[in-house]
Design a protein around this motif. Sequence first.
Motif, PDB file in Angstrom:
ATOM      1  N   ARG A 205       0.831  -1.206   0.000  1.00 54.60           N
ATOM      2  CA  ARG A 205       0.000   0.000   0.000  1.00 54.60           C
ATOM      3  C   ARG A 205       0.862   1.251   0.000  1.00 54.60           C
TER       4      ARG A 205
ATOM      5  N   TYR B   7       0.974   1.460  -4.251  1.00 55.00           N
ATOM      6  CA  TYR B   7      -0.144   2.391  -4.412  1.00 55.00           C
ATOM      7  C   TYR B   7       0.215   3.824  -4.027  1.00 55.00           C
TER       8      TYR B   7
ATOM      9  N   ARG C 147      -8.225  -0.893  -2.060  1.00 51.71           N
ATOM     10  CA  ARG C 147      -6.849  -1.354  -2.268  1.00 51.71           C
ATOM     11  C   ARG C 147      -6.633  -2.722  -1.628  1.00 51.71           C
TER      12      ARG C 147
END
Length: 140
Positions: free
Chosen positions: A80, A84, A104
């Motif tokens: 993450r 991301y 996510r």
Amino acid sequence: MDTAAEQPGPSRSPPPRPWVEFAGATQIAQVRRTVTRNGKKTIEVVYLTTSAGHQQAPPATLTAWVRGHWGIENRLHWIRDVTYDEDRSQVRTGNSPQVMATLRNTAISLLRLTGTDNIAQRLRHHARDPKTILNLLLTS
């Protein structure tokens, strides 16, 4: 690249002193780990505080908890944070941050269920061919 190797196990300390300001704290453990950054090794020392007593959480159990935490950190939070780039997200109001984090996590979980090890690579693959993500959603 950072790497950390846990030493054989935490060492137990006696019950916390009055200066420990965690309600219910019954055990403090010290973890020493060797960290390599840019080829240079250093020793990090961290302390754990837990309400689990030494009967419930002997050193082997504390070690498993620490390793379990880092397993989650490496398999989810790192993805993450890096893949991301979640820390630079501009989604900050209302429920939007929680919704995006859930989406996510769902994407990561779906990819893991298909046996994916390299999340970033699969995300690029699905971005190039959006039909593949529909197939993934319909078959999972």
